[in-house]
Write an enzyme that holds these catalytic residues in place. Structure first.
Site, PDB file in Angstrom:
ATOM      1  N   CYS A  77      -3.407  38.487  47.300  1.00 51.67           N
ATOM      2  CA  CYS A  77      -3.436  36.835  47.635  1.00 51.67           C
ATOM      3  C   CYS A  77      -4.464  35.997  47.015  1.00 51.67           C
ATOM      4  O   CYS A  77      -5.708  36.887  47.191  1.00 51.67           O
ATOM      5  CB  CYS A  77      -3.564  37.045  49.283  1.00 51.67           C
ATOM      6  SG  CYS A  77      -3.501  35.131  49.960  1.00 51.67           S
ATOM      7  N   GLY A  78      -4.133  35.276  46.540  1.00 58.35           N
ATOM      8  CA  GLY A  78      -5.058  34.507  45.851  1.00 58.35           C
ATOM      9  C   GLY A  78      -6.090  33.721  46.597  1.00 58.35           C
ATOM     10  O   GLY A  78      -7.287  33.682  46.503  1.00 58.35           O
ATOM     11  N   HIS A  79      -5.394  32.924  47.401  1.00 57.86           N
ATOM     12  CA  HIS A  79      -6.395  32.124  48.362  1.00 57.86           C
ATOM     13  C   HIS A  79      -7.221  33.065  49.354  1.00 57.86           C
ATOM     14  O   HIS A  79      -8.278  32.833  49.635  1.00 57.86           O
ATOM     15  CB  HIS A  79      -5.505  31.198  49.277  1.00 57.86           C
ATOM     16  CG  HIS A  79      -5.141  31.660  50.492  1.00 57.86           C
ATOM     17  ND1 HIS A  79      -4.165  32.166  50.954  1.00 57.86           N
ATOM     18  CD2 HIS A  79      -5.695  31.720  51.840  1.00 57.86           C
ATOM     19  CE1 HIS A  79      -3.803  32.657  52.248  1.00 57.86           C
ATOM     20  NE2 HIS A  79      -5.032  32.256  52.741  1.00 57.86           N
ATOM     21  N   HIS A  92       8.700  35.062  48.268  1.00 59.71           N
ATOM     22  CA  HIS A  92       8.085  33.604  48.014  1.00 59.71           C
ATOM     23  C   HIS A  92       8.890  32.735  47.251  1.00 59.71           C
ATOM     24  O   HIS A  92       9.397  33.095  46.076  1.00 59.71           O
ATOM     25  CB  HIS A  92       6.807  33.686  47.448  1.00 59.71           C
ATOM     26  CG  HIS A  92       5.590  34.474  48.344  1.00 59.71           C
ATOM     27  ND1 HIS A  92       5.790  35.918  48.458  1.00 59.71           N
ATOM     28  CD2 HIS A  92       4.683  34.184  48.653  1.00 59.71           C
ATOM     29  CE1 HIS A  92       4.566  36.439  49.110  1.00 59.71           C
ATOM     30  NE2 HIS A  92       3.854  35.114  49.450  1.00 59.71           N
ATOM     31  N   ASP A 117       2.484  27.444  52.189  1.00 63.52           N
ATOM     32  CA  ASP A 117       1.069  27.602  51.707  1.00 63.52           C
ATOM     33  C   ASP A 117       0.529  26.148  51.887  1.00 63.52           C
ATOM     34  O   ASP A 117       0.914  25.327  51.067  1.00 63.52           O
ATOM     35  CB  ASP A 117       1.128  28.394  50.442  1.00 63.52           C
ATOM     36  CG  ASP A 117      -0.327  28.913  50.060  1.00 63.52           C
ATOM     37  OD1 ASP A 117      -1.496  28.398  50.479  1.00 63.52           O
ATOM     38  OD2 ASP A 117      -0.505  30.115  49.322  1.00 63.52           O
ATOM     39  N   CYS A 175      -1.417  28.445  46.207  1.00 60.69           N
ATOM     40  CA  CYS A 175      -0.984  29.529  46.285  1.00 60.69           C
ATOM     41  C   CYS A 175      -1.402  30.525  44.943  1.00 60.69           C
ATOM     42  O   CYS A 175      -0.871  30.244  44.153  1.00 60.69           O
ATOM     43  CB  CYS A 175       0.395  29.606  46.270  1.00 60.69           C
ATOM     44  SG  CYS A 175       1.003  31.658  46.585  1.00 60.69           S
ATOM     45  N   GLY A 176      -2.372  31.238  45.016  1.00 61.66           N
ATOM     46  CA  GLY A 176      -3.154  31.839  43.897  1.00 61.66           C
ATOM     47  C   GLY A 176      -2.114  32.758  43.188  1.00 61.66           C
ATOM     48  O   GLY A 176      -1.841  32.827  41.914  1.00 61.66           O
ATOM     49  N   THR A 177      -1.400  33.816  43.867  1.00 60.17           N
ATOM     50  CA  THR A 177      -0.417  34.498  43.171  1.00 60.17           C
ATOM     51  C   THR A 177       0.937  33.734  42.799  1.00 60.17           C
ATOM     52  O   THR A 177       1.577  33.993  41.596  1.00 60.17           O
ATOM     53  CB  THR A 177       0.205  35.674  44.228  1.00 60.17           C
ATOM     54  OG1 THR A 177       0.487  35.036  45.331  1.00 60.17           O
ATOM     55  CG2 THR A 177      -0.870  36.347  44.252  1.00 60.17           C
TER      56      THR A 177
HETATM   57  O1  PYC Z   1      -2.745  32.707  47.426  1.00 61.06           O
HETATM   58  O2  PYC Z   1      -1.603  34.197  46.670  1.00 61.06           O
HETATM   59  C1  PYC Z   1      -1.872  33.322  47.715  1.00 61.06           C
HETATM   60  C2  PYC Z   1      -0.910  33.341  48.966  1.00 61.06           C
HETATM   61  C3  PYC Z   1       0.051  34.130  49.019  1.00 61.06           C
HETATM   62  C4  PYC Z   1       0.380  33.725  50.428  1.00 61.06           C
HETATM   63  C5  PYC Z   1      -0.153  32.832  50.937  1.00 61.06           C
HETATM   64  N1  PYC Z   1      -1.228  32.742  49.774  1.00 61.06           N
END
Ligand code: PYC
Length: 312
Positions: free
Chosen positions: A85-87, A207, A233, A237-239
């Protein structure tokens, strides 16, 4: 159970410092599977109302296998255990600094998807160097009716979670359209499932991202991201941004090292770039800001009829 809440570009992360189930000391991917299969009640009780809230992602701290990592972590939302999870990693890094466990500089964190790098530049700003991300299928057409169109077309890509990315979005990516975007993204996800379109090894594509133009000059685009628990999100969303970078690189639309800004549906931003990976994918860099909001102790009163959360 001691927890610390932060948000990254508006998307909340709850770091769980103690009180998690015993998941053993095997590889983090195995421990994540154990959490998903055997401890659903645990993570739902923390993420669902009334204790949690729909957008929240949990970050359970665990002992890392790699001794160079400052911690291991397993992320989850109310519905699924996540690969990365990026965030959440930006929020976790700011939380570790808040606790005095790390200083500014570069560190490593172990996730079920692999070891990621984090650079804390100031108390709120973090750059995540993600695992190698890649596009696995381009321009996959699905018969889903969205805003008058009979089908949508998107790429399948991995950025630590599996994504189906639709660019351009048939619906304007605007806050006023949140319910239409959410319903359409759910329909797209169901169509992928019905067609048996998955990530590697049959991994569900859970996603969905719609892309639209940005509001401001200097911003590459705006996205809407549907997460496995059907929440959108609030951050870019980092990923998802990692999967996006893999697609832009595969299409020759972004050179290694070039920086772009990605905006979320609520207008929060990440700065993104990538380096070429060893296996034909990209190594994404994601820079964003997180803020600690609360430090609390969760109480599970045996007399509370909603002790395990309301997860409908
Ligand atoms: O930031 O990767 C992310 C992420 C995944 C689900 C919610 N945020």
């Amino acid at each position: 159970m001691h927890v610390i809440d932060s948000h990254t570009g508006g998307e909340p992360t709850r770091v769980i410092l103690d009180g998690g189930p015993d998941l053993g000391n095997g590889p983090l991917a195995d421990r994540a599977q154990k959490l998903a299969r055997q401890h659903q009640a645990f993570y739902r009780s923390i993420m669902c109302e009334p204790r949690g809230q729909e957008a929240m992602v949990g970050a359970l701290l665990v002992e890392p296998v790699d001794p160079e990592c400052v911690t291991g972590v397993i992320y989850f939302d109310a519905h699924a255990v996540l690969g990365m999870c990026g965030h959440g990693t930006i929020g976790l890094t700011v939380t570790l600094a808040h606790l005095g466990r790390i200083d500014p500089g570069r560190h490593k964190i172990e996730t079920p998807a692999g070891v990621v790098g984090v650079t804390l530049s100031d108390p709120n700003t973090v750059t995540v160097t993600n695992i190698e991300s890649r596009r696995t299928r381009a321009s996959v057409e699905l018969d889903v009716r969205v805003n008058g169109a009979d089908h949508v077309r998107g790429d399948v890509a991995y950025g630590g979670n599996w994504f189906y990315l639709i660019d351009p979005s048939p619906i304007a990516v605007e806050p006023d359209n949140l319910s239409q975007l959410s319903a359409s993204a759910r329909a797209v996800r169901a169509a992928l499932q019905a067609r048996g379109i998955t990530g590697d090894g049959g991994a569900p594509i859970d996603h969905i991202i719609f892309y639209g133009p940005a509001q401001d000059d200097g911003v590459h685009g705006r996205n809407f991201v549907l997460c496995p628990d059907d929440a959108y999100d609030r951050s870019p969303c980092g990923t998802g941004c990692s999967a996006r970078l893999a697609c832009l690189a595969a299409d020759g639309r972004l050179a290694p090292g070039a920086e772009i800004v990605q905006e979320s549906i609520i207008g929060s931003t990440y700065r993104l770039s990538y380096q070429s990976g060893r296996n034909g994918g990209v190594i994404p860099s994601i820079t964003g800001k997180a803020y600690v909001m609360a430090e609390s102790r969760l109480i599970f009163d045996p007399h509370d009829p909603f002790r395990d959360g309301i997860c409908l």
